[in-house]
Design a protein around this motif. Sequence first.
Motif, mmCIF file in Angstrom:
data_model
loop_
_atom_site.group_PDB
_atom_site.id
_atom_site.type_symbol
_atom_site.label_atom_id
_atom_site.label_comp_id
_atom_site.label_asym_id
_atom_site.label_seq_id
_atom_site.Cartn_x
_atom_site.Cartn_y
_atom_site.Cartn_z
ATOM 1 N N PHE A 115 -14.793 55.425 88.761
ATOM 2 C CA PHE A 115 -16.229 55.300 89.024
ATOM 3 C C PHE A 115 -17.022 55.412 87.728
ATOM 4 O O PHE A 115 -16.623 56.111 86.800
ATOM 5 C CB PHE A 115 -16.693 56.393 89.996
ATOM 6 C CG PHE A 115 -15.901 56.456 91.273
ATOM 7 C CD1 PHE A 115 -16.052 55.482 92.242
ATOM 8 C CD2 PHE A 115 -15.005 57.495 91.497
ATOM 9 C CE1 PHE A 115 -15.325 55.539 93.419
ATOM 10 C CE2 PHE A 115 -14.281 57.562 92.672
ATOM 11 C CZ PHE A 115 -14.441 56.568 93.637
ATOM 12 N N ASP A 116 -18.159 54.732 87.702
ATOM 13 C CA ASP A 116 -19.070 54.877 86.561
ATOM 14 C C ASP A 116 -20.457 55.342 86.987
ATOM 15 O O ASP A 116 -21.364 55.451 86.166
ATOM 16 C CB ASP A 116 -19.180 53.562 85.788
ATOM 17 C CG ASP A 116 -19.726 52.404 86.622
ATOM 18 O OD1 ASP A 116 -20.166 52.645 87.767
ATOM 19 O OD2 ASP A 116 -19.701 51.261 86.138
ATOM 20 N N THR A 117 -20.633 55.604 88.280
ATOM 21 C CA THR A 117 -21.947 55.993 88.804
ATOM 22 C C THR A 117 -21.810 57.207 89.711
ATOM 23 O O THR A 117 -20.929 57.255 90.580
ATOM 24 C CB THR A 117 -22.591 54.837 89.598
ATOM 25 O OG1 THR A 117 -22.720 53.696 88.752
ATOM 26 C CG2 THR A 117 -23.963 55.237 90.116
ATOM 27 N N LEU A 118 -22.697 58.177 89.502
ATOM 28 C CA LEU A 118 -22.783 59.357 90.365
ATOM 29 C C LEU A 118 -24.240 59.547 90.762
ATOM 30 O O LEU A 118 -25.106 59.758 89.917
ATOM 31 C CB LEU A 118 -22.274 60.607 89.637
ATOM 32 C CG LEU A 118 -22.511 61.944 90.347
ATOM 33 C CD1 LEU A 118 -21.882 61.961 91.733
ATOM 34 C CD2 LEU A 118 -21.992 63.103 89.497
ATOM 35 N N MET A 119 -24.508 59.470 92.067
ATOM 36 C CA MET A 119 -25.847 59.653 92.602
ATOM 37 C C MET A 119 -25.879 60.921 93.449
ATOM 38 O O MET A 119 -24.943 61.203 94.204
ATOM 39 C CB MET A 119 -26.266 58.460 93.467
ATOM 40 C CG MET A 119 -26.119 57.107 92.791
ATOM 41 S SD MET A 119 -27.284 56.841 91.437
ATOM 42 C CE MET A 119 -28.766 56.466 92.351
ATOM 43 N N LEU A 120 -26.951 61.687 93.317
ATOM 44 C CA LEU A 120 -27.178 62.846 94.164
ATOM 45 C C LEU A 120 -28.109 62.446 95.303
ATOM 46 O O LEU A 120 -29.249 62.026 95.067
ATOM 47 C CB LEU A 120 -27.818 63.987 93.372
ATOM 48 C CG LEU A 120 -27.069 64.488 92.128
ATOM 49 C CD1 LEU A 120 -27.861 65.617 91.471
ATOM 50 C CD2 LEU A 120 -25.671 64.950 92.489
ATOM 51 N N ASP A 121 -27.618 62.546 96.519
ATOM 52 C CA ASP A 121 -28.425 62.279 97.715
ATOM 53 C C ASP A 121 -28.808 63.627 98.304
ATOM 54 O O ASP A 121 -27.995 64.292 98.946
ATOM 55 C CB ASP A 121 -27.616 61.435 98.714
ATOM 56 C CG ASP A 121 -28.285 61.336 100.082
ATOM 57 O OD1 ASP A 121 -29.512 61.542 100.162
ATOM 58 O OD2 ASP A 121 -27.564 61.043 101.069
ATOM 59 N N SER A 143 -19.644 55.545 92.840
ATOM 60 C CA SER A 143 -19.550 54.095 93.001
ATOM 61 C C SER A 143 -19.337 53.441 91.646
ATOM 62 O O SER A 143 -19.299 54.111 90.601
ATOM 63 C CB SER A 143 -20.808 53.531 93.667
ATOM 64 O OG SER A 143 -21.949 53.785 92.865
ATOM 65 N N VAL A 144 -19.200 52.126 91.690
ATOM 66 C CA VAL A 144 -19.032 51.323 90.479
ATOM 67 C C VAL A 144 -20.218 50.384 90.384
ATOM 68 O O VAL A 144 -20.427 49.545 91.266
ATOM 69 C CB VAL A 144 -17.723 50.526 90.506
ATOM 70 C CG1 VAL A 144 -17.602 49.673 89.243
ATOM 71 C CG2 VAL A 144 -16.530 51.467 90.634
ATOM 72 N N ALA A 145 -21.007 50.522 89.328
ATOM 73 C CA ALA A 145 -22.190 49.682 89.156
ATOM 74 C C ALA A 145 -21.884 48.424 88.370
ATOM 75 O O ALA A 145 -22.407 47.349 88.652
ATOM 76 C CB ALA A 145 -23.299 50.473 88.465
#
Length: 569
Positions: free
Chosen positions: A302-308, A397-399
């Motif tokens: 993965f290259d993306t980490l989002m905090l929801d 995710s992968v952006a």
Amino acid sequence: MLRSVSPVLYFLLVVSAHVTVAAKGIPRRRLKLADDEASRAASESRDNSVEWRQSGGLEPGEPAAAFTVPTLSGEFVYLPGAAASAETTLPPQTRSGCGKGCTSPPKNTVKRRFCPGFTCRRCRCLLSATGSPASCTPGPARGTIAAWPRPSLRHRVQNMAKSNASGVLVSALPGNAIRDMNCVGAECFAPLSLPAAMVHLQPAVTHALRSGVDVNVSFQTTPSPNFFIAIDQQGALAEMGWFLYPSFSFINWQAQWFDFSAALQLKLESPATVLPVFDKVQMQSDKGAVADVNIPPDLSAFDTLMLDASLSCPGSRDASCPRWDHTVRLFVCCDRLGPYCHVELGRWITAFRRGIGRWQTDVSPLLPVLDAGVCRFTMKTAPWAMPWVVSLNLRFSVANLTGEKLRPFRVMSLYDGGTFDKTYNRRYPPIEFPVPASTKKVELYAVITGHGSDDNGCAEFCVTSHHFLVNGVHNNTRSFDSAGSALGCAEHAKEGAVPNEHGTWLYGRGGWCDGLQVDPWRLDVTTQLEVSGQASNTIRYLGLFNGKDPDPTQQPGYIVMSSFLVFFK
């Protein structure tokens, strides 16, 4: 009934509560709601003993039932799950003139027709063709009737006060609706010394004034409904918060937030590996909310980490929500002996007595801190605050699916803020560092917020600037220019700032807003560095007020900061 421009949004202007202490006597200035943190703690400790009871009936989040309402343009019918059978919109403004000699203003100024030479008899102000007083001589201390088509009405009202007027009525021109008597910039913080109101143009009053007949005007303060219920895009009932004063702006801000919320729901449907951390967990006291989570074994995919993240309240209504705006911080520790233990992963500011906040924050550069099989996440706010109910998901995710995929592999801690006084910048010596071999990109990553209020309003309501000097040459600056502005945070409702809170939520702040996530500041500094791996680089930090070291005379504020250099390969 109003209709949203994008997804259909219908508002039920149904009064659910009356507040008798709302806008009366509230000065338009930066209000200090508590003398110190101790008084906040005492207030909130009393709130903690309150048992919230619902009054029965429908609750926010429940589906809205069908209804029919008569309107001026016909019957309005709302059917759940279907478009309304009719819609009510405001008719286009009539561009009629107001008599012989009317002219139109220049383009790009005011899209209205108006009459030059209208005399404000009681103040003897002759309005020029631009709508500005050409001259003004003090008259008797009586009411005055004026017709000003341009914005900044507050400035003109202040001028009338200087002319010995005891009250001001501003008439909307023919075919134009009554609008907010808005202020601009610093004038928003200057109190008015006389009453003022906008009214529809009344020909009888105008005729009487032109004929030299006295017109008696009386002003009174009438409490107005300021709590309303809406139906959102999903057909659910929703509270609309607190209307500080009678204005459709509050409806507009809530509509913007509904649009933001609908767009966020679509984003959350995008492909991602979702790792739950908290699911409606109560956060209170010094402990906060704590969870131990198993991290996926191969995060390199993965290259993306989002905090929801979301912050809700113990009850379903806003009345159960905590008072005050507090900082919420998320810390993570995956290896108690490693370099990344207790790193701040995210930051939010609580809404003032509203429980609808949900945000997604991109913290991708901090992927390397999740470097072990089990990580402990701690989410906490002021220990004396009333409880919040928190939910948090990590979304991996992968952006970048086509181009060169760069991934962060090392995070280097820099500076962490502190008391914003004359010694502030003495605590931060320059840091020397080499660039690791195989590095292809270096980012400066910082989360900075200002709090407290000294004699300059710092660091919450003053404009501060934060400088990261690389190799003594490159000045990378983050400045909070909207701090202290009248609507600096209200303008962020479309980006997720919770609207219509209690308190002074509208004002701009030092890097944050009530009911909003704090977005990290990211800057590519690769070209500013010596990347050969042989030479050393330096970085230095300075926090300034008005371009100088802060030097408050009392109660200094403070800066909360997490800053890093992130290396990608």
